[in-house]
Write a protein that holds these residues in place. Structure first.
Motif, mmCIF file in Angstrom:
data_model
loop_
_atom_site.group_PDB
_atom_site.id
_atom_site.type_symbol
_atom_site.label_atom_id
_atom_site.label_comp_id
_atom_site.label_asym_id
_atom_site.label_seq_id
_atom_site.Cartn_x
_atom_site.Cartn_y
_atom_site.Cartn_z
ATOM 1 N N ALA A 73 10.414 -7.726 -1.406
ATOM 2 C CA ALA A 73 9.174 -8.425 -1.794
ATOM 3 C C ALA A 73 8.543 -9.189 -0.630
ATOM 4 C CB ALA A 73 9.434 -9.335 -2.990
ATOM 5 N N PRO A 74 9.243 -10.104 0.030
ATOM 6 C CA PRO A 74 8.584 -10.822 1.130
ATOM 7 C C PRO A 74 8.235 -9.916 2.314
ATOM 8 C CG PRO A 74 10.883 -11.530 0.898
ATOM 9 C CD PRO A 74 10.585 -10.633 -0.257
ATOM 10 N N LYS A 75 9.061 -8.897 2.552
ATOM 11 C CA LYS A 75 8.750 -7.969 3.644
ATOM 12 C C LYS A 75 7.449 -7.218 3.348
ATOM 13 C CE LYS A 75 13.524 -7.174 5.040
ATOM 14 N NZ LYS A 75 14.633 -6.209 5.042
ATOM 15 N N LEU A 76 7.295 -6.769 2.118
ATOM 16 C CA LEU A 76 6.070 -6.054 1.749
ATOM 17 C C LEU A 76 4.855 -6.965 1.836
ATOM 18 C CD1 LEU A 76 7.477 -3.948 -1.216
ATOM 19 C CD2 LEU A 76 6.589 -3.055 0.952
ATOM 20 N N LEU A 77 5.008 -8.217 1.425
ATOM 21 C CA LEU A 77 3.895 -9.172 1.519
ATOM 22 C C LEU A 77 3.511 -9.452 2.968
ATOM 23 C CD1 LEU A 77 4.602 -11.771 -1.293
ATOM 24 C CD2 LEU A 77 2.596 -10.285 -1.064
ATOM 25 N N ALA A 78 4.493 -9.420 3.855
ATOM 26 C CA ALA A 78 4.200 -9.655 5.271
ATOM 27 C C ALA A 78 3.429 -8.493 5.888
ATOM 28 C CB ALA A 78 5.505 -9.888 6.042
ATOM 29 N N GLU A 79 3.576 -7.300 5.305
ATOM 30 C CA GLU A 79 2.963 -6.099 5.866
ATOM 31 C C GLU A 79 1.695 -5.647 5.151
ATOM 32 O OE1 GLU A 79 6.033 -3.137 5.689
ATOM 33 O OE2 GLU A 79 7.395 -4.307 6.944
ATOM 34 N N HIS A 80 1.487 -6.100 3.908
ATOM 35 C CA HIS A 80 0.390 -5.570 3.096
ATOM 36 C C HIS A 80 -0.300 -6.689 2.314
ATOM 37 C CE1 HIS A 80 2.081 -1.572 3.821
ATOM 38 N NE2 HIS A 80 3.253 -2.060 3.476
ATOM 39 N N ASP A 81 -1.492 -6.372 1.828
ATOM 40 C CA ASP A 81 -2.153 -7.301 0.920
ATOM 41 C C ASP A 81 -1.323 -7.381 -0.360
ATOM 42 O OD1 ASP A 81 -3.546 -5.540 -1.365
ATOM 43 O OD2 ASP A 81 -3.699 -4.466 0.556
ATOM 44 N N PRO A 82 -1.481 -8.442 -1.164
ATOM 45 C CA PRO A 82 -0.618 -8.639 -2.332
ATOM 46 C C PRO A 82 -0.603 -7.477 -3.329
ATOM 47 C CG PRO A 82 -1.724 -10.678 -1.824
ATOM 48 C CD PRO A 82 -2.327 -9.625 -0.923
ATOM 49 N N LEU A 83 -1.752 -6.881 -3.626
ATOM 50 C CA LEU A 83 -1.759 -5.805 -4.616
ATOM 51 C C LEU A 83 -1.059 -4.550 -4.079
ATOM 52 C CD1 LEU A 83 -2.598 -5.395 -7.499
ATOM 53 C CD2 LEU A 83 -4.755 -4.450 -6.685
ATOM 54 N N ALA A 85 1.327 -4.625 -1.819
ATOM 55 C CA ALA A 85 2.742 -5.002 -1.795
ATOM 56 C C ALA A 85 3.358 -4.847 -3.184
ATOM 57 C CB ALA A 85 2.905 -6.437 -1.295
ATOM 58 N N LEU A 86 2.657 -5.308 -4.207
ATOM 59 C CA LEU A 86 3.146 -5.175 -5.578
ATOM 60 C C LEU A 86 3.262 -3.707 -5.972
ATOM 61 C CD1 LEU A 86 3.994 -6.427 -8.289
ATOM 62 C CD2 LEU A 86 1.553 -6.562 -8.874
ATOM 63 N N THR A 87 2.294 -2.910 -5.607
ATOM 64 C CA THR A 87 2.324 -1.475 -5.909
ATOM 65 C C THR A 87 3.541 -0.816 -5.264
ATOM 66 O OG1 THR A 87 -0.095 -1.412 -6.033
ATOM 67 C CG2 THR A 87 1.037 0.691 -5.691
ATOM 68 N N ARG A 88 3.787 -1.110 -4.014
ATOM 69 C CA ARG A 88 4.927 -0.506 -3.308
ATOM 70 C C ARG A 88 6.255 -1.028 -3.851
ATOM 71 N NH1 ARG A 88 3.280 1.137 2.706
ATOM 72 N NH2 ARG A 88 1.252 1.979 2.166
ATOM 73 N N TRP A 89 6.276 -2.291 -4.253
ATOM 74 C CA TRP A 89 7.494 -2.861 -4.827
ATOM 75 C C TRP A 89 7.786 -2.202 -6.170
ATOM 76 C CZ3 TRP A 89 9.092 -5.972 -8.958
ATOM 77 C CH2 TRP A 89 10.340 -6.588 -8.807
ATOM 78 N N LEU A 90 6.769 -1.999 -6.983
ATOM 79 C CA LEU A 90 6.978 -1.332 -8.268
ATOM 80 C C LEU A 90 7.460 0.105 -8.083
ATOM 81 C CD1 LEU A 90 4.015 -2.672 -10.432
ATOM 82 C CD2 LEU A 90 6.452 -3.182 -10.702
ATOM 83 N N ALA A 91 7.031 0.765 -7.035
ATOM 84 C CA ALA A 91 7.540 2.112 -6.758
ATOM 85 C C ALA A 91 9.047 2.063 -6.497
ATOM 86 C CB ALA A 91 6.811 2.729 -5.567
#
Length: 183
Positions: A73-83, A85-91
């Motif tokens: 979660a924090p890694k994705l937020l550091a690399e992407h916009d929140p939506l 990041a959430l999309t990739r996390w849900l995947a």
């Protein structure tokens, strides 16, 4: 052979065993330790030295998946916009849920409760981090919280094996569209 090299070999064997177990759990109706050892390229003795029971091995697979999901979660937020990041996390949740179903089906009730207790708080916290970032930038609805999404994600466990590939990611898209802000 020196002691440090043996420890490195043991660590590599352990990781191969866990990866093989993850693959077996995600793709087989029955979890057989001899199949896991064969896929990992180790003997049964090596498998049992690392994991004395099937439950020990499956619990480790589950715990590693939870930890990877939480740290993503924090890694994705550091690399992407929140939506995004959430999309990739849900995947990633779809992959986690498929393994979780297999692990929970293969372990006894007491182990199942312990594993579920281990994951609920950290995954909820990771999801809250992603949702809060989306709320802050206006891409996630203000009235959605982590518990809402976790309850919806729980329906992934109701999918039949034959419909997993066709429905799991589609359901995650439905959830994502439901949390997206329309404003």
């Amino acid at each position: 052979m020196t002691a440090p090299r043996r420890r490195a070999d043991a660590a590599e064997n352990r990781e191969r065993i866990i990866e093989a177990a993850r693959a077996v759990v995600a793709g087989a109706d029955e979890v057989r330790l001899n199949e896991i050892a064969k896929r990992a390229g180790v003997g049964q003795g090596t498998l049992y030295r690392h994991f004395p029971t099937r439950e020990h091995l499956l619990a480790e697979v589950y715990r590693q998946d939870v930890d990877e999901l939480v740290t993503a979660a924090p890694k994705l937020l550091a690399e992407h916009d929140p939506l995004t990041a959430l999309t990739r996390w849900l995947a990633r949740v779809a992959d986690y849920a498929q393994v979780k179903r297999g692990v929970l089906a293969a372990v006894e009730a007491g182990v199942r409760r312990d594993l579920s207790a281990h994951s609920q708080g950290p995954i909820g916290d990771a999801l809250a981090t992603l949702l809060d970032a989306g709320k802050a930038d206006g891409t996630v609805r203000q009235d959605v919280d982590a518990r809402d999404v976790i309850l919806l994600l729980g329906y992934l466990t109701r999918l039949e094996d034959g419909e997993w590939d066709g429905r799991a990611r589609h359901l995650l898209t439905v959830i994502l569209e439901g949390v997206r802000s329309r404003g």
